[in-house]
Design an enzyme around this catalytic site. Structure first.
Site, PDB file in Angstrom:
ATOM      1  N   ASN A 171      -7.227   1.312   5.130  1.00 18.61           N
ATOM      2  CA  ASN A 171      -7.132  -0.140   5.142  1.00 18.61           C
ATOM      3  C   ASN A 171      -8.409  -0.866   4.735  1.00 18.61           C
ATOM      4  O   ASN A 171      -8.350  -1.988   4.236  1.00 18.61           O
ATOM      5  CB  ASN A 171      -6.725  -0.588   6.559  1.00 18.61           C
ATOM      6  CG  ASN A 171      -6.865  -2.074   6.761  1.00 18.61           C
ATOM      7  OD1 ASN A 171      -6.097  -2.860   6.213  1.00 18.61           O
ATOM      8  ND2 ASN A 171      -7.850  -2.469   7.555  1.00 18.61           N
ATOM      9  N   TYR A 220     -11.249  -7.064  -7.506  1.00 17.60           N
ATOM     10  CA  TYR A 220     -10.254  -6.768  -6.471  1.00 17.60           C
ATOM     11  C   TYR A 220      -8.952  -6.281  -7.099  1.00 17.60           C
ATOM     12  O   TYR A 220      -8.365  -5.277  -6.673  1.00 17.60           O
ATOM     13  CB  TYR A 220     -10.005  -8.022  -5.638  1.00 17.60           C
ATOM     14  CG  TYR A 220      -9.071  -7.822  -4.476  1.00 17.60           C
ATOM     15  CD1 TYR A 220      -9.507  -7.218  -3.303  1.00 17.60           C
ATOM     16  CD2 TYR A 220      -7.755  -8.268  -4.532  1.00 17.60           C
ATOM     17  CE1 TYR A 220      -8.653  -7.044  -2.223  1.00 17.60           C
ATOM     18  CE2 TYR A 220      -6.894  -8.111  -3.466  1.00 17.60           C
ATOM     19  CZ  TYR A 220      -7.344  -7.498  -2.309  1.00 17.60           C
ATOM     20  OH  TYR A 220      -6.483  -7.327  -1.237  1.00 17.60           O
ATOM     21  N   LYS A 278      -7.059  -2.613  -6.706  1.00 18.80           N
ATOM     22  CA  LYS A 278      -5.742  -2.516  -6.075  1.00 18.80           C
ATOM     23  C   LYS A 278      -4.709  -1.907  -7.027  1.00 18.80           C
ATOM     24  O   LYS A 278      -3.800  -1.193  -6.594  1.00 18.80           O
ATOM     25  CB  LYS A 278      -5.299  -3.884  -5.569  1.00 18.80           C
ATOM     26  CG  LYS A 278      -6.116  -4.366  -4.382  1.00 18.80           C
ATOM     27  CD  LYS A 278      -6.081  -3.373  -3.213  1.00 18.80           C
ATOM     28  CE  LYS A 278      -6.831  -3.863  -2.000  1.00 18.80           C
ATOM     29  NZ  LYS A 278      -6.777  -2.906  -0.865  1.00 18.80           N
ATOM     30  N   VAL A 302     -16.976   3.231   4.727  1.00 15.89           N
ATOM     31  CA  VAL A 302     -16.118   4.163   3.988  1.00 15.89           C
ATOM     32  C   VAL A 302     -16.653   4.480   2.601  1.00 15.89           C
ATOM     33  O   VAL A 302     -16.216   5.458   1.981  1.00 15.89           O
ATOM     34  CB  VAL A 302     -14.667   3.644   3.886  1.00 15.89           C
ATOM     35  CG1 VAL A 302     -14.047   3.495   5.262  1.00 15.89           C
ATOM     36  CG2 VAL A 302     -14.595   2.328   3.103  1.00 15.89           C
TER      37      VAL A 302
END
Length: 257
Positions: free
Chosen positions: A93, A162, A166, A67
């Site tokens: 996802n 991370y 997010k 992706v």
């Protein structure tokens, strides 16, 4: 192009394992036709076989795609258009945690960039391609569900890459939701806490807490996440779950800090 009249079409990224696999199976069992994407073909094919075992007439298109690569993403959505002719759902996802337990000052640029490229840029590229399809197709519209995380709200120690991506996912969700209004494109986000997958195995052996101690954390079945995504996906476009949090009931999130 296959005749899929009456069927809903979904793209699930990172579908070869973990939450992506569970969601893809739940959608297939619910009658959705799928395009499943991931970097490794073998887990995708295994997921497709599991879907057909559960529902023999399940339609599953497996597409190897990274992706973070714009060309791979373009090829993925072109394949969806060729096979199904439209798109009703993207479950965004695919993601990576990056190097575990590395302090801020020691994270290599390449490691930071990989997390940003997959978690944020990859989510954007897939959302952009889905948005184009949904805007141009007839009937117009569709739904995008982004996989956020508890880390979209609060960080774990030594998780800056991370956590930053997010938090950014929440901004992506809000912008897509706003910009999609004129075109019947709904966008929501599911924030997941401690689903039992390969990515969360450390929770069950002991993971660093904010107080510097290691602690085993409770987990939940990834199927519980899948049921929630399937519910969100099944709503009419006049309704949207903007944000949902699904977590192991006793995980140390509420009361943290």
């Amino acid at each position: 192009m296959n005749d899929t009249s009456g069927n809903k079409i979904a793209v699930v990224t990172g579908a070869g394992s973990g939450i992506g696999r569970s969601v893809a199976l739940a959608l297939a069992e619910g009658g959705w036709s799928l395009a499943v994407a991931g970097r490794r073909p073998e887990p995708l094919e295994a997921m497709a076989e599991a879907a057909r075992a559960a529902r023999p007439d399940a339609e599953v298109l497996c597409v190897r795609a990274d992706v973070s690569d714009p060309q791979d993403v373009a090829a993925l959505f072109a394949a969806v258009g060729d096979r199904y002719g439209r798109l009703d759902l993207l479950f965004n996802n695919a993601g990576t945690f990056g190097p575990a337990g590395v302090p801020v000052e020691d994270i290599a640029y390449e490691a930071w960039k990989q997390v940003v490229d997959v978690n944020l840029t990859g989510a954007f590229l897939c959302a952009q391609a889905a948005f184009r399809m949904m805007k141009e197709q007839d009937p117009q519209g569709g739904r995008i569900i982004n996989n956020g995380s508890i880390s979209a709200h609060v960080p774990r120690p030594n998780s800056i890459a991370y956590t930053a991506t997010k938090h950014a996912m929440t901004g992506l969700t809000k912008s897509l939701s706003l910009d999609g209004r004129p075109y019947r494109i709904a966008c929501g986000q599911i924030d997941i806490g401690n689903a039992a997958t390969e990515m969360t195995e450390r929770m069950q052996t002991g993971i660093l807490q904010a107080n510097g101690q290691l602690a085993v954390e409770p987990v939940m079945d990834a199927a519980d996440v899948a049921r929630t995504v399937r519910h969100m996906a099944g709503l009419p476009l006049e309704a949207n779950v903007q944000f949902a949090t699904v977590m192991a009931t006793t995980m140390p999130y509420i009361g943290r800090g």
